[in-house]
Design an enzyme around this catalytic site. Sequence first.
Site, PDB file in Angstrom:
ATOM      1  N   GLY A  88      -1.305  -8.703  -6.017  1.00 11.38           N
ATOM      2  CA  GLY A  88      -0.746  -9.399  -7.167  1.00 11.38           C
ATOM      3  C   GLY A  88       0.126  -8.452  -7.965  1.00 11.38           C
ATOM      4  O   GLY A  88       0.613  -7.446  -7.449  1.00 11.38           O
ATOM      5  N   ARG A  89       0.302  -8.749  -9.248  1.00 12.89           N
ATOM      6  CA  ARG A  89       1.126  -7.896 -10.096  1.00 12.89           C
ATOM      7  C   ARG A  89       0.324  -6.791 -10.764  1.00 12.89           C
ATOM      8  O   ARG A  89       0.892  -5.824 -11.267  1.00 12.89           O
ATOM      9  CB  ARG A  89       1.862  -8.733 -11.134  1.00 12.89           C
ATOM     10  N   GLU A  92       0.828  -2.789  -9.938  1.00 13.36           N
ATOM     11  CA  GLU A  92       2.005  -2.048 -10.400  1.00 13.36           C
ATOM     12  C   GLU A  92       1.768  -1.379 -11.744  1.00 13.36           C
ATOM     13  O   GLU A  92       2.420  -0.385 -12.047  1.00 13.36           O
ATOM     14  CB  GLU A  92       3.238  -2.944 -10.454  1.00 13.36           C
ATOM     15  N   CYS A 118      -2.177  -6.366   0.210  1.00 11.37           N
ATOM     16  CA  CYS A 118      -0.911  -6.779  -0.378  1.00 11.37           C
ATOM     17  C   CYS A 118      -0.322  -5.666  -1.246  1.00 11.37           C
ATOM     18  O   CYS A 118      -0.090  -4.567  -0.779  1.00 11.37           O
ATOM     19  CB  CYS A 118      -1.117  -8.080  -1.157  1.00 11.37           C
ATOM     20  N   HIS A 119      -0.108  -5.934  -2.532  1.00 11.85           N
ATOM     21  CA  HIS A 119       0.417  -4.913  -3.447  1.00 11.85           C
ATOM     22  C   HIS A 119      -0.655  -3.935  -3.910  1.00 11.85           C
ATOM     23  O   HIS A 119      -0.342  -2.950  -4.579  1.00 11.85           O
ATOM     24  CB  HIS A 119       1.082  -5.584  -4.657  1.00 11.85           C
TER      25      HIS A 119
END
Length: 194
Positions: A88-89, A92, A118-119
Amino acid sequence: MARKILMLVGDYVEDYEAMVPFQALMMVGYTVHAVCPGKKAGDKVRTAVHDFEGDQTYSEKPGHNFTLNATFEEIDPAQYDGLVIPGGRAPEYIRLNPRVLEIVRHFAENNKPIAAICHGIQVLTAAGVLKGRACTAYPAVGPDVAEAGGTYVEVPVDKAFVDGNIVTAPAWPAHPEWLAKFLSLLGTTINHNR
């Protein structure tokens, strides 16, 4: 004593990548503590649902509110057997927290199982634990892996990749294989007696 898993999340973590492993690992008998920097047990993080609908990248829709069950500032990584980092975000920006990176390094240096998807791999790159290692990730994170001294491995979206104590996957469609490989790294077997 039940074995314990630590899960690092933040606002706009990918919904399926937090909810599914959280529930599945508890279902097979693990204690799972979901934590977020700056938040305590009982607080919530917002999630986002990322879907693959034929566009050049994933689409994003509002997910659920996910309740944390442990306080980030109080956790001791030495008390946990494995680490889960959803995508997800959230990755980051949680990777900007020095303690998040220390926690990841603890698991890497002690050869404890790490599952990132994923991320979530962005947190591994920021922690500096991928040098000389191979992993997969959401394709847009591939350059981060290379920049961190790792080798990005392209696999289908529903597959996972293991290098030593680290299991990675491109996105939530890989949950069945990703979670099975993580359980294997943890030394957990599922008995299918009838």
